[in-house]
Design an enzyme around this catalytic site. Structure first.
Site, PDB file in Angstrom:
ATOM      1  N   SER A  84       6.315   9.458   6.964  1.00  0.00           N
ATOM      2  CA  SER A  84       5.608   8.571   6.036  1.00  0.00           C
ATOM      3  C   SER A  84       5.588   9.131   4.622  1.00  0.00           C
ATOM      4  O   SER A  84       5.558  10.340   4.420  1.00  0.00           O
ATOM      5  CB  SER A  84       4.164   8.355   6.500  1.00  0.00           C
TER       6      SER A  84
ATOM      7  N   LYS B 271       2.771   7.112  14.358  1.00  0.00           N
ATOM      8  CA  LYS B 271       3.216   6.469  13.099  1.00  0.00           C
ATOM      9  C   LYS B 271       2.891   4.975  13.106  1.00  0.00           C
ATOM     10  O   LYS B 271       2.530   4.394  12.075  1.00  0.00           O
ATOM     11  CB  LYS B 271       4.717   6.698  12.885  1.00  0.00           C
TER      12      LYS B 271
ATOM     13  N   HIS C 151      -0.635   4.720  12.219  1.00  0.00           N
ATOM     14  CA  HIS C 151      -0.712   5.001  10.775  1.00  0.00           C
ATOM     15  C   HIS C 151      -0.461   3.705  10.007  1.00  0.00           C
ATOM     16  O   HIS C 151      -1.193   3.350   9.077  1.00  0.00           O
ATOM     17  CB  HIS C 151       0.320   6.072  10.400  1.00  0.00           C
ATOM     18  N   ASN C 152       0.571   2.994  10.394  1.00  0.00           N
ATOM     19  CA  ASN C 152       0.924   1.771   9.677  1.00  0.00           C
ATOM     20  C   ASN C 152      -0.094   0.662   9.914  1.00  0.00           C
ATOM     21  O   ASN C 152      -0.376  -0.122   9.015  1.00  0.00           O
ATOM     22  CB  ASN C 152       2.324   1.304  10.085  1.00  0.00           C
TER      23      ASN C 152
ATOM     24  N   GLU D  33      -2.728   1.420   7.649  1.00  0.00           N
ATOM     25  CA  GLU D  33      -2.197   1.080   6.312  1.00  0.00           C
ATOM     26  C   GLU D  33      -2.366  -0.424   6.038  1.00  0.00           C
ATOM     27  O   GLU D  33      -2.821  -0.821   4.957  1.00  0.00           O
ATOM     28  CB  GLU D  33      -0.720   1.491   6.281  1.00  0.00           C
TER      29      GLU D  33
HETATM   30  C1  6PG Z   1       5.260   4.793   5.239  1.00  0.00           C
HETATM   31  C2  6PG Z   1       5.315   3.298   5.273  1.00  0.00           C
HETATM   32  C3  6PG Z   1       6.695   2.829   5.589  1.00  0.00           C
HETATM   33  C4  6PG Z   1       6.957   1.368   5.280  1.00  0.00           C
HETATM   34  C5  6PG Z   1       5.933   0.450   5.822  1.00  0.00           C
HETATM   35  C6  6PG Z   1       6.022  -0.931   5.231  1.00  0.00           C
HETATM   36  O1  6PG Z   1       4.479   5.311   6.018  1.00  0.00           O
HETATM   37  O2  6PG Z   1       5.962   5.396   4.460  1.00  0.00           O
HETATM   38  O3  6PG Z   1       4.431   2.833   6.237  1.00  0.00           O
HETATM   39  O4  6PG Z   1       6.975   3.167   6.915  1.00  0.00           O
HETATM   40  O5  6PG Z   1       7.053   1.206   3.923  1.00  0.00           O
HETATM   41  O6  6PG Z   1       6.138   0.425   7.191  1.00  0.00           O
HETATM   42  O7  6PG Z   1       5.737  -1.806   6.233  1.00  0.00           O
HETATM   43  P1  6PG Z   1       5.760  -3.349   6.062  1.00  0.00           P
HETATM   44  O8  6PG Z   1       7.111  -3.718   5.506  1.00  0.00           O
HETATM   45  O9  6PG Z   1       5.559  -3.868   7.432  1.00  0.00           O
HETATM   46  O10 6PG Z   1       4.665  -3.674   5.123  1.00  0.00           O
END
Ligand code: 6PG
Length: 465
Positions: free
Chosen positions: A130, A184, A187-188, A191
């Site tokens: 990430s 991960k 994590h997302n 996010e």
């Molecule tokens: C990270 C981000 C990366 C990605 C996202 C965007 O941790 O660096 O999470 O993995 O930019 O997954 O996800 P979406 O396109 O689903 O918003």
């Protein structure tokens, strides 16, 4: 004279791959890249001038240029491209070589690939990475899972390239099988929740309070010095300040309000349902991306249900800061409960304090409050919900009234804050010793003889209603 072999191989020299491989070479390792696109190889050579890095289009040459046991990381789109790279490389690999998938792969795909490669004597690591392009270049947070023995082969490189917080690398072995990809994914999911909450507070400020971009820039900038300090707050402050090159205004105001998604948030919600773990804030964040995509329908409905007047917003910046802080904590709490459930279900043996620790730097959800989260889980790895930790109880009690006030105002003004509302609702349900779902049990028994339990005695009951 035989040529010196390379320490590390990387497949996929797109933005992430190129940045990651350059990061590797910054730390004294030599690295070799593989990509079908000659332009990407040239770009790597150009940017990597003077470093021990090169690239090729030739798979066999790529594999034979690496020092055994080979350490090869794939940074290619998830799904079929990962399987394609594996089958392309397999004929040239030797037993004991290590393949690492650094993309956002679905965790069951990782389990399948690991099993397949194990039969062939090839190690496989599914690793979350990430931090976007900048993170890949100067220090990501890395979440590797698979066999621990396999991780040891690449640990020195990962520890060197990862972000550092208090001199400690933001990488650690997560657990067996697909633990790395699962961590991960969560994590997302978190996010998604945080981004949704931030966008709702932006809406309250902008449509509700009538603030302009400068005020929002200053407020977010200030918040980033306090308890909300985090990467997402920091970049949001920057976003408000960015001028548009194609018009007179700010870039943010010109961006179409349809948010795309690549799947990790949706997977988080889908799997939460499978595990029976409530994560409504993250669910709502996914739903809102879907609703955002229905632009033309929304524009039509806006004409029908026009909202006249928004009522007076009696909210100050500190209250919105608290509302967002409350939302952040509850979102992390939801994600961590899902991680704990998955750890049991899939035997990942996750260490929640370690996960909190490596999320403190490099990754998208890095935030000051992750240090508190680390302490909470260090104190009790089996903490059932972050909202029950002493540190967080106090933060929640202090910020809850503001979250409720902001949600109430937005509801009355017709500003959609489904993330915030579901966050407050989750909290209210979580702290309700008695929920009204006794009525649901009665209804189920009434129409379908599904039976119910009683408060006052053991057993299964059915009534003629
Ligand atoms: C990270 C981000 C990366 C990605 C996202 C965007 O941790 O660096 O999470 O993995 O930019 O997954 O996800 P979406 O396109 O689903 O918003």
């Amino acid at each position: 004279m035989t040529k010196e072999k390379y320490d590390f191989g990387l497949v996929g020299l797109g933005v992430m791959g190129r940045n990651f491989i350059l990061n590797v070479t910054d730390h004294g390792f030599s690295a070799y890249g593989l990509d079908n696109d000659q332009a990407k190889i040239s770009a790597l050579r150009e940017e990597g001038e003077g470093k021990q890095v090169d690239g090729t289009k030739d798979k066999q040459e790529f594999v034979s240029a690496l020092r055994p046991p080979r350490k090869i990381m794939m940074l290619v789109p998830s799904g079929a491209p990962v399987d394609a790279v594996i089958s392309d490389l397999l004929p040239y690999l030797d037993k004991g070589d290590l393949l690492i998938d650094g993309g956002n792969s679905f965790f069951t795909d990782t389990d399948r690939r690991a099993e397949y490669l194990q039969d062939k004597g090839i190690y496989f690591i599914g690793s979350g990475v990430s931090g976007g392009a900048k993170g890949a270049r100067f220090g990501p947070s890395i979440m590797p899972g698979g066999s621990e023995e396999a991780y040891k082969i690449v640990a020195p490189i990962f520890e060197a390239v990862a972000a550092k917080v208090d001199n400690e690398p933001c990488v650690a072995y997560m657990g067996p099988k697909s633990a790395g990809n699962y961590v991960k994914m969560i994590h997302n999911g978190i996010e998604y929740g945080l981004m949704q909450l931030i966008s709702e507070i932006y809406d309250v400020m902008h449509r509700g309070l009538g603030w302009d971009n400068d005020q929002m820039h200053q407020t977010f900038h200030q918040w980033n010095q306090g308890k909300l300090k985090s990467f997402l707050i920091e970049i949001t402050a920057e976003i408000f300040a960015k001028s548009d090159e194609l018009s007179d205004g700010r870039l943010l105001d010109m961006i179409l309000d349809k948010a795309k998604q690549k799947g990790t948030g949706k997977w988080t919600s889908q799997n939460a349902m499978d595990l029976g773990v409530p994560i409504p804030t993250i669910d709502m964040a996914v739903s809102m991306r879907e609703l955002s995509a229905q632009k033309s329908l929304r524009v039509k409905a806006e004409k029908t249900y026009r909202q006249d007047g928004r009522g007076k917003a009696n909210l100050i910046a500190e209250e919105l800061e608290d509302a967002l802080y409350f939302g952040f904590i509850v979102t992390y709490a939801q994600g961590m409960t899902q991680l704990a459930a998955a750890s049991k279900e899939y035997s990942y043996q996750l260490n929640m304090a370690t996960i909190s620790k490596i999320w403190r730097g490099g990754c998208i959800i890095r935030a000051a409050l992750l240090e508190d989260m680390r302490l909470a889980f260090q104190n009790d790895n089996n903490l059932q919900n972050l909202l029950l930790d002493e540190r967080f109880i106090q933060k929640i009690k202090a910020s809850e009234p503001a979250a409720r006030k902001a949600a109430l105002y937005a509801l009355s003004a017709g500003i959609p804050v489904v993330g915030l509302v579901s966050t407050v609702g989750y909290f209210d349900a979580f702290r309700s010793g008695r929920l009204p779902l006794n009525l649901i049990q009665a209804q189920r028994d009434h129409f379908g003889s599904h039976t119910y339990e009683r408060l006052d005695r053991e057993g299964i009951f059915h009534s003629e209603w």
